[in-house]
Design a protein around this motif. Sequence first.
Motif: not given
Length: 127
Positions: A28-34, A85-87
């Motif tokens: 989740l954090w990797a997708l948040h950053d990228a 959006e939920l993520g």
Amino acid sequence: MSKGKGPYSCGLDAAVDVVGGKWKPLILWALHDAGTLRFGELRRNVPGVSEKVLSQQVRELEADGVVHREVYGEVPPRVEYSLTELGQALNTALLPLGEWGEQHMREIIYRKHPEQSEESPVVAQAG
């Protein structure tokens, strides 16, 4: 759902079912950053995870509605992953937990090496 365990006893129980385990918060954090990543990029951004486990974890996150998987009808096939959006809301909720973890890491380092000041760099920044 991640484990399909049925009715939850509280909201925290439901949240932990979605993010439980070592890899899901890091995904989740990797997708948040990228923003958007292809599978290989995602794997490089989550060091240590095997291809099999990453694939399984991403499928579970997709089933829980926090990760979107976009398949492009190209040759060779292209698949991209991003947060729904939920993520994004889930990552916002996880921010204070990450901050707590960073403080906890600093305290562990200080207890093991009290001669180091609190300004010393933290060994690893996760999130």
